[in-house]
Design an enzyme around this catalytic site. Structure first.
Site, PDB file in Angstrom:
ATOM      1  N   GLN A 199       5.980   6.182   2.991  1.00  0.00           N
ATOM      2  CA  GLN A 199       7.294   6.781   2.776  1.00  0.00           C
ATOM      3  C   GLN A 199       7.629   7.623   4.012  1.00  0.00           C
ATOM      4  OE1 GLN A 199       9.107   6.214   0.035  1.00  0.00           O
ATOM      5  NE2 GLN A 199      10.774   7.682   0.168  1.00  0.00           N
ATOM      6  N   GLU A 224       4.174   9.760   4.450  1.00  0.00           N
ATOM      7  CA  GLU A 224       3.506   9.815   3.143  1.00  0.00           C
ATOM      8  C   GLU A 224       2.903   8.451   2.820  1.00  0.00           C
ATOM      9  OE1 GLU A 224       6.285  11.594   0.212  1.00  0.00           O
ATOM     10  OE2 GLU A 224       7.561  11.874   1.978  1.00  0.00           O
ATOM     11  N   HIS A 236       7.170  12.895  -8.059  1.00  0.00           N
ATOM     12  CA  HIS A 236       5.996  13.659  -7.613  1.00  0.00           C
ATOM     13  C   HIS A 236       5.229  14.312  -8.763  1.00  0.00           C
ATOM     14  CE1 HIS A 236       7.007  12.656  -3.635  1.00  0.00           C
ATOM     15  NE2 HIS A 236       7.826  13.649  -3.348  1.00  0.00           N
ATOM     16  N   HIS A 274       2.100  15.437   1.364  1.00  0.00           N
ATOM     17  CA  HIS A 274       3.526  15.584   1.678  1.00  0.00           C
ATOM     18  C   HIS A 274       3.739  16.606   2.799  1.00  0.00           C
ATOM     19  CE1 HIS A 274       7.819  15.454   1.060  1.00  0.00           C
ATOM     20  NE2 HIS A 274       7.706  14.744  -0.053  1.00  0.00           N
ATOM     21  N   SER A 275       2.918  16.550   3.833  1.00  0.00           N
ATOM     22  CA  SER A 275       3.113  17.464   4.965  1.00  0.00           C
ATOM     23  C   SER A 275       4.408  17.149   5.699  1.00  0.00           C
ATOM     24  CB  SER A 275       1.943  17.366   5.942  1.00  0.00           C
ATOM     25  OG  SER A 275       0.781  17.946   5.399  1.00  0.00           O
ATOM     26  N   TYR A 276       5.076  18.223   6.155  1.00  0.00           N
ATOM     27  CA  TYR A 276       6.278  18.121   6.981  1.00  0.00           C
ATOM     28  C   TYR A 276       5.878  18.483   8.408  1.00  0.00           C
ATOM     29  CZ  TYR A 276       9.385  18.199   2.832  1.00  0.00           C
ATOM     30  OH  TYR A 276      10.040  17.925   1.656  1.00  0.00           O
ATOM     31  N   ASN A 307       6.151  10.108  -5.568  1.00  0.00           N
ATOM     32  CA  ASN A 307       7.428   9.421  -5.493  1.00  0.00           C
ATOM     33  C   ASN A 307       8.006   9.252  -6.896  1.00  0.00           C
ATOM     34  OD1 ASN A 307       9.638   7.926  -4.228  1.00  0.00           O
ATOM     35  ND2 ASN A 307       8.203   7.646  -2.541  1.00  0.00           N
TER      36      ASN A 307
END
Length: 673
Positions: free
Chosen positions: A611, A638, A435, A505-507, A409
């Site tokens: 997050q 996150e 990041h 930070h997986s989507y 972040n």
């Protein structure tokens, strides 16, 4: 340290093979355990009473004739499948297997010649005795060659630690346990009526007259099986319906892979006690209603209620009740590609035993590249956005699946002061560093190795890298479980005081990585506070209450109904302040569901913040398989410390100092309904 493990000869089998006996003793001599390589059998356990007098508390035989003729499996390792398999048959992957029947019409404890009747090979490894047995493909009717190792170790605080491992060449059921018979008054004392016992399971498996589970799971509350508080066995056993005492499996609370307390037994006259801690989901408790062994150790006669067994294991007859245990396959690896400068990047594949969770991870950025989970019909889909090759990741990756650090972040202004010194980081946002800077942990090549059922990745960040002080050594481990959990554990140590805030930070898109939208997803976040941000995504320093705002996600909300209502029109890119919990316990953070497929994901974490990002800025025209990833095409969960903590003294601390260890655990639990 425990004394050196010694060995002698216990005798010979009927066919003339020598049986070795190993003696394990702790340094004070207050715990002495003897083990045979026949059946992996614990033949003796000597422990003191309150006056220091040692007694052997485990039932057994004096010689090999007793063990070869006895049917009680005393002290032995039970397998390939402990407990009963109804009808002696099971179907696996569409094929039916027929087993050797040794309990009427059923198979019990592995069959006619189970692991308890096999000669294992033993060797001493440091303070451990390690026994190994290779069960041939087809042995007792089971598929696959199964290689099993069991290690035994004693400690100076009077623990006997058993560790089991097994690998297979074909899918196969595996349930292992130890079948020691205990009597804390001494193996030859005759009964356990004066023992106190507590079992920490709130449900149990009822059985029929032949000790086959009915398939029901029943609460112990209000029944004679409720032993959550200590009960004197002499008073409780006659009250059990059927008059046979206890021979049921108790269902233990879920655990995260660490041993949990399952049972405690005490013998008030001697003062001896015993606890059983296990990673298993079940505890078979047997109070020996059928015990009848007239030729025990030292001429002892072992009869009904003369001992008790605490058999930590998976549920019996699981093969018929959707609890089939197949050992997870080994973590495999291949080559994903090479970086621009020619460095090889390995890819690791983690898969649970049923194949209902498959995760792929690469060394570059410790990136999760694929997550395959089933829908309600069993159809597997990859729900994780990513690229097909290294070119995609190196050409401008939005941190797809990566570990972000040294500080995840934002850091407002790209500067911070620590212990009186100001440090400047790379600005990769208009007014902040995000990041980790220009080349954060997401763009670094980690080193990966497999440790048991874990993939462990390591990266050493140099002193001064991206402007941060201190050499930071970070490890991240990934592990999948049979109940479809992906467990991520982080650790870091430093040579100088430095800020640390790590996350993944997986989507995600539960309809599939290429579905295009996640507006039909339903989200719940267990947080009553959140952090407002300015137009550049930097927290204002305020912590606001979600009540009465569009950020209130404490009850399920359809994302398509809420995203454009969030002030600013960009949906969510905010840190939610999670409900506090004690110490480093996992707390429930969020749940996202996709009603059309039935898939769901929960996030549990030790971190104070989450997050939640809805990919408003996502614009990747060439994702995996040629998919176009666009605005509102995925969501991120996150788990992390609060962003910009370095400038907000009231926020949870993110400074790591020499001699300390940063730790975090985050778990993604995948489900289907």
């Amino acid at each position: 340290m425990p004394e050196e493990i010694t060995q002698d000869s216990f005798g010979k089998t009927k066919d003339g093979r020598e049986v070795k006996r190993y003696t394990l003793k702790n340094s004070s001599g207050s715990l002495v355990v003897r083990i045979l390589d026949y059946g992996g059998t614990i033949s003796e356990i000597h422990v003191p009473d309150r006056n220091g007098e040692l007694a052997d508390i485990t039932l057994g035989y004096d010689d090999m004739a007793g063990y070869e003729s006895g049917a009680a499996c005393m002290g032995a390792i039970i397998g390939r499948v402990a407990g009963r398999i109804a009808g002696g048959k099971f179907t696996l992957d569409g094929k039916t297997y027929t087993l050797c029947l040794n309990h009427g019409e059923h198979a019990l404890h592995g069959g006619k010649v189970g692991f308890d009747k096999r000669l294992w090979s033993g060797k001493v490894e440091g303070d451990k005795l390690v026994l190994k047995y290779v069960s041939a493909d087809g042995e007792e009717g089971y598929p696959g060659e199964l290689t099993t190792t069991v290690s035994y170790r004693v400690t100076d605080d009077n623990q006997l630690i058993l560790e089991y491992e097994a690998t297979t060449t074909k899918p196969t059921p595996v349930v292992l346990t130890n079948h020691a018979y205990f009597n804390l008054a001494g193996h030859n004392s005759g009964h356990v009526d004066d023992h106190l016992m507590a079992i920490y399971g709130d449900s149990f498996l009822p059985m029929d007259d032949l000790f086959i589970p009915t398939g029901e799971i029943r609460k112990v509350e209000g029944t004679e099986w409720d032993l959550r508080t200590p009960e004197r066995l002499g008073e409780r056993l006659p009250q059990i319906p059927g008059g046979k005492g206890i021979s049921e499996t108790y269902c233990l609370p879920p655990n995260d892979g660490d041993p949990q307390l399952a049972a405690r037994v005490g013998h008030p006259p001697s003062g001896r006690t015993m606890e059983c801690l296990t990673t298993e989901c079940g505890m078979q408790v047997y109070t020996c209603c059928m015990l009848d062994e007239p030729y025990g150790k030292d001429g002892a006669v072992y009869t009904q209620s003369g001992a008790l067994c605490l058999e930590a294991q998976h549920y019996p007859d699981s093969v018929h009740h959707k609890q089939t245990v197949k050992m997870p396959g080994e973590i495999t690896q291949d080559i994903f590609g090479k970086t621009k400068d020619g460095k090889e990047v390995k890819r690791f594949t983690l898969k649970n035993s049923s194949g209902s969770l498959e995760v792929k991870v690469i060394e570059y950025g410790a990136i999760i590249t694929e997550i395959h989970v089933p829908d309600r019909y069993g159809k597997m889909v990859d729900i994780n956005l990513a690229f097909d090759d290294m070119a995609g990741y190196e050409a401008g990756n939005p941190e797809f699946g990566a570990v972000c650090g040294r500080v995840a972040n934002v850091i407002a202004g790209g500067k911070f002061t620590l212990d009186g010194q100001t440090y400047t980081c790379y600005l990769n946002r208009p007014t902040s560093s995000i990041h980790g800077g220009k080349l954060g942990f997401a763009e670094r090549l980690w080193s990966g190795k497999v440790e048991g059922d874990k993939l462990v990745l390591k990266y050493v960040s140099a002193d001064g890298e991206e402007g941060y002080p201190g050499e930071l050594t970070t490890t991240v481990s990934y592990r999948v479980t049979d109940d479809n959990q992906l467990i991520i554990e982080y650790e870091a140590i430093t040579t100088k005081p430095t800020p640390v805030n790590l996350t993944n930070h997986s989507y995600f898109n539960l309809a599939g990585h290429d579905a295009g939208t996640m507006e039909d997803h339903i989200v719940t976040i267990d947080a009553d506070r959140f952090m407002p941000i300015d137009k550049y995504g930097v927290p204002t320093g305020e912590i606001g209450k979600v009540e009465g705002t569009e950020w209130d996600l404490r009850k399920p909300v359809r994302l398509g109904d809420r995203l454009l209502k969030v002030p600013g029109g960009e949906g969510f890119c905010h840190n939610f302040c999670l409900t506090p919990c004690e110490g480093e316990q996992l707390r429930f953070a969020a749940r996202v569901e996709h009603p059309s497929s039935g898939r769901s994901i929960e996030c549990w974490t030790t971190e104070p913040g989450l997050q939640f990002y809805n990919s408003y800025y996502l614009n990747q025209p060439k994702g995996k398989g040629g998919a176009a990833y666009t605005r509102f095409g995925a969501f991120c969960l996150e788990a992390q410390h609060y962003p910009n903590s370095l400038h907000e003294p009231s926020f949870p601390n993110t400074i790591l100092r020499p001699g300390e260890t940063y730790r975090q655990t985050t778990v993604y639990k995948f489900g289907v309904a």
